[in-house]
Design an enzyme around this catalytic site. Sequence first.
Site, mmCIF file in Angstrom:
data_model
loop_
_atom_site.group_PDB
_atom_site.id
_atom_site.type_symbol
_atom_site.label_atom_id
_atom_site.label_comp_id
_atom_site.label_asym_id
_atom_site.label_seq_id
_atom_site.Cartn_x
_atom_site.Cartn_y
_atom_site.Cartn_z
ATOM 1 N N GLU A 212 -8.141 8.627 2.336
ATOM 2 C CA GLU A 212 -7.625 8.306 1.012
ATOM 3 C C GLU A 212 -8.722 7.919 0.032
ATOM 4 O O GLU A 212 -9.740 7.344 0.418
ATOM 5 C CB GLU A 212 -6.636 7.133 1.097
ATOM 6 C CG GLU A 212 -5.393 7.432 1.900
ATOM 7 C CD GLU A 212 -4.407 6.280 1.906
ATOM 8 O OE1 GLU A 212 -3.200 6.546 2.040
ATOM 9 O OE2 GLU A 212 -4.836 5.112 1.795
ATOM 10 N N CYS B 137 0.854 -1.189 0.000
ATOM 11 C CA CYS B 137 0.000 0.000 0.000
ATOM 12 C C CYS B 137 0.887 1.235 0.000
ATOM 13 O O CYS B 137 1.827 1.318 0.781
ATOM 14 C CB CYS B 137 -0.883 0.047 1.242
ATOM 15 S SG CYS B 137 -1.790 -1.464 1.575
#
Length: 241
Positions: free
Chosen positions: A164, A101
């Site tokens: 996000e 990630c």
Amino acid sequence: MLGLGSKRCLSKWFSNLTRSCSTLDPTQEELLNEMCFLVDDNDKVIGTATKKECHAVKEDGNVLLHRAFSVFLFDKKGDLLMQKRADTKVTYPGYYSNSCCSHPLASVAGEDDVNDALGIKKAAIRRLNYELGIPRDHLPLDRFEYLTRIKYKDQGDGKWGEYEIDYILFFQDDVKLNPNPNEVSAIAYVPKSEFKSYLHTLDGPLTPWMQLIVKKRLSVWWDNLHDLSKFKDHKQILDLS
């Protein structure tokens, strides 16, 4: 123009942010200077900010919305590569998560290209090489499957959190691994049939984005690993918060 009160609040926030960075691992502290893309609710770029600024929780609890990606890497058998984040990480140290990630960067040419997530795929190759030591020639662009985007928010430990729009990328192949110990403290390939029992063995929590994906999407995606086309949605942004 900011009013005097706003300027004082912003100055205080940056002062607290500087103090909170004083004991960080030097490598991770340097990475906080990377420039990420700030986006609006529709994933339109509205500016840039450092990784530090993007992940710092402000006094009012807000975190800057920015662009990110999550890679789910499977071997040829269909087992998912899981990682435990190193204790040196700024956000969610010691948490378990999916394979990789991170963020596309404004400072890296081409990583702003959202056409079929091309720039995000390039960023994923960069980070898979950096975090897991996977040779770049083992990661051809056309093997990445861009499924969808999710939006989520989490205040983390109250100092460092996430907000996000996260591009979900799937990749399946057997690859060489040489994890970077400053990023990753443990890895494991997990079969789908053992995934639930695997979660009960963990000595730390899942990252918040992984928790949401496991709860709401992962099982059906994993069941259809060899035919993901019906799950691709490049128009909507799924709010999993």
